[in-house]
Design a protein around this motif. Structure first.
Motif, short mmCIF file in Angstrom:
data_model
loop_
_atom_site.label_atom_id
_atom_site.label_comp_id
_atom_site.label_asym_id
_atom_site.label_seq_id
_atom_site.Cartn_x
_atom_site.Cartn_y
_atom_site.Cartn_z
N GLN A 22 -55.67 55.73 -108.79
CA GLN A 22 -56.11 55.72 -107.40
C GLN A 22 -56.22 57.11 -106.79
N ASP A 23 -55.54 58.04 -107.35
CA ASP A 23 -55.56 59.39 -106.81
C ASP A 23 -54.80 59.53 -105.50
N TYR A 24 -54.12 58.49 -105.07
CA TYR A 24 -53.19 58.63 -103.97
C TYR A 24 -51.92 57.86 -104.33
N PRO A 25 -50.80 58.27 -103.77
CA PRO A 25 -49.54 57.65 -104.20
C PRO A 25 -49.43 56.21 -103.70
N HIS A 59 -41.08 62.10 -99.05
CA HIS A 59 -41.21 62.66 -97.71
C HIS A 59 -40.92 61.56 -96.72
N SER A 63 -46.15 57.72 -95.01
CA SER A 63 -46.70 56.71 -95.90
C SER A 63 -47.07 57.32 -97.23
N ARG A 64 -46.72 56.66 -98.26
CA ARG A 64 -47.11 57.08 -99.61
C ARG A 64 -46.66 58.50 -99.90
N GLY A 65 -45.56 58.90 -99.28
CA GLY A 65 -45.10 60.27 -99.46
C GLY A 65 -44.25 60.45 -100.69
N ILE A 66 -44.73 59.92 -101.79
CA ILE A 66 -43.99 60.02 -103.05
C ILE A 66 -44.69 61.03 -103.95
N VAL A 67 -43.92 61.96 -104.45
CA VAL A 67 -44.48 62.98 -105.34
C VAL A 67 -43.69 62.98 -106.64
N GLN B 22 -49.31 69.25 -100.84
CA GLN B 22 -48.40 68.12 -100.69
C GLN B 22 -48.45 67.14 -101.84
N ASP B 23 -49.52 67.13 -102.57
CA ASP B 23 -49.67 66.18 -103.66
C ASP B 23 -49.90 64.76 -103.19
N TYR B 24 -50.06 64.58 -101.88
CA TYR B 24 -50.51 63.27 -101.43
C TYR B 24 -51.56 63.51 -100.35
N PRO B 25 -52.45 62.56 -100.16
CA PRO B 25 -53.57 62.80 -99.24
C PRO B 25 -53.09 62.83 -97.80
N ARG B 57 -64.16 59.49 -101.08
CA ARG B 57 -64.10 58.04 -101.08
C ARG B 57 -62.91 57.63 -100.22
N HIS B 59 -60.35 54.32 -98.90
CA HIS B 59 -59.91 52.96 -99.15
C HIS B 59 -59.50 52.37 -97.81
N ILE B 62 -55.88 51.49 -95.88
CA ILE B 62 -54.80 52.03 -96.69
C ILE B 62 -54.46 53.43 -96.21
N SER B 63 -53.21 53.61 -95.86
CA SER B 63 -52.76 54.90 -95.39
C SER B 63 -53.10 55.98 -96.40
N ARG B 64 -53.62 57.05 -95.91
CA ARG B 64 -53.89 58.21 -96.76
C ARG B 64 -54.76 57.85 -97.94
N VAL B 67 -59.81 59.98 -101.10
CA VAL B 67 -59.93 60.59 -102.42
C VAL B 67 -61.11 61.54 -102.43
#
Lengths: 213, 213
Positions: A22-25, A59, A63-67, B22-25, B57, B59, B62-64, B67
């Motif tokens: 997905q390219d996002y966490p 973090h 949201s989705r702040g997992i690295v 950050q490695d997340y969007p 792209r 989604h 969906i938070s963050r 892509v």
DNA sequence: TATCATTCAGAACAGATGTTCGCTACCATT
DNA sequence: AATGGTAGCGAACATCTGTTCTGAATGATA
């Protein structure tokens, strides 16, 4: 708890896969569904553990702040294997489906060193119920490592289903002219002979693990 | 709107930077703050445009869930430059601060081909107000591309502030024994001479852009 | 058995976040 | 001046999502 549990390995693997696809966490609930976990709190609980162990960074309140930490790769020397069910003399042998391959879909997993599994795909495990496999030197509670296959070579130890007898058994197979000899691992015990029509090979045994206390 | 606006380039750049750090969007509000946009709806508006243009792209719900598409890199041939203010004969020359470097902090930007800017840091732009720079062949409304510097080599065209006269001007500088000659770009016009004490060099002119309809 | 730590279940809460809508501003064109 | 498209503003809303709390299994230990 100093070591990463199998559930945590599932989560770690899921995050890695999710990230790749997905390219996002993933969110907690993504992980919850993906790993068939009953509650987000359990996910949170294990993520906290994973963070404490240094596998991930989180973090808070994001949201989705997992690295994933760079060193979060599960050691290649170990691989999680799904335990897809029980094997007992009198009950059908659970057959893996493409779905059960997925470690994250399994209710239970066990970590196996690569020395046992090799690089093969289609590895799963069964928990032995009862003492009916004693003649295969396999006891109640043992874990049988299986490799998915429908056929077997001579001498392979397989999980076999005897249709007529409605019986599951673990034996070495030897194909003879018009019959199949099923030989117990225990050389002192007598083999049994079955017709090929009566035999269904459910998988090849590639290992046995016995955990004693 | 078929082309990506400067604001959209800012957003794109911010997403790329955010992702790298950050490695997340980023969330809409991350982008909003990072690019100094007044409303999340504006961010949404421009993200939709960017998606339509194929740069990203998204989604939904969906938070963050943003892509970057692989081809979303702003062409290296172009670079956004902040327009940090006006330059007029009678008013002080806006001086860039470390904050204004940041393209995303600027109220206005202009896209400049790399052929003009080179790889240099500290590039900014000024909009010319009035016709006082005519002798530098610069007209009202022109954009002057500046490179931040406090000094200048002989022959450089600079933005200079004459303290005594309280006047801003664009001229070529030639340092002579005890004075500085400010030479208009137009060779037919006469140079002026100032004392080094009276001169403040605000930056080097590295280009002029005139947009005529 | 009693106790404690670990792990989990389920629900509720608060904050983060994407979406939407009516309105305004600007600009080019008619 | 009127028009229509583009871009922006601000607020409200619904959902998504991380967090937290209580209580319950479970297993190890003494």
């Amino acid at each position: 708890m100093k070591t990463v549990s199998t559930k945590q390995q599932q989560i770690l693997g899921f995050i890695r896969r999710f990230l790749a696809e997905q390219d996002y966490p993933p969110s907690l609930r993504d992980i919850q569904e993906g790993c068939h976990i009953s509650s987000t709190s359990v996910v949170d609980y294990n993520l906290k553990a994973l963070e404490r162990l240094g596998f991930i960074r989180r973090h808070p309140e994001i949201s989705r702040g997992i690295v994933l930490n760079s060193d979060s790769t599960i050691p290649l020397s170990m691989t999680p294997v799904p335990i897809i069910g029980m094997i007992a003399a009198g009950s059908p042998i659970p057959v893996p489906t493409p779905d059960t391959w997925d470690v994250s879909a399994a209710a239970e997993t066990i970590n196996i060193s690569r020395e046992l599994t090799g690089d093969a795909e289609g590895i799963y495990a069964l928990k032995v119920k009862g003492e009916s496999m004693i003649d295969a030197l396999i006891n109640d509670g043992d874990i049988v490592l299986m490799q998915y296959t429908n056929t077997a070579d001579n001498g392979d130890m397989v999980a076999a289903w005897l249709k007529a007898e409605k019986e599951a058994t673990l034996k070495k197979v030897y194909i003879e002219s018009d019959r199949v000899r099923l030989q117990p691992a225990n050389r002192h015990m007598q083999p049994i002979y079955v017709s090929p029509d009566n035999l269904e090979i459910q998988g090849k045994v590639i290992g046995v693990i016995r955990k004693l206390s």
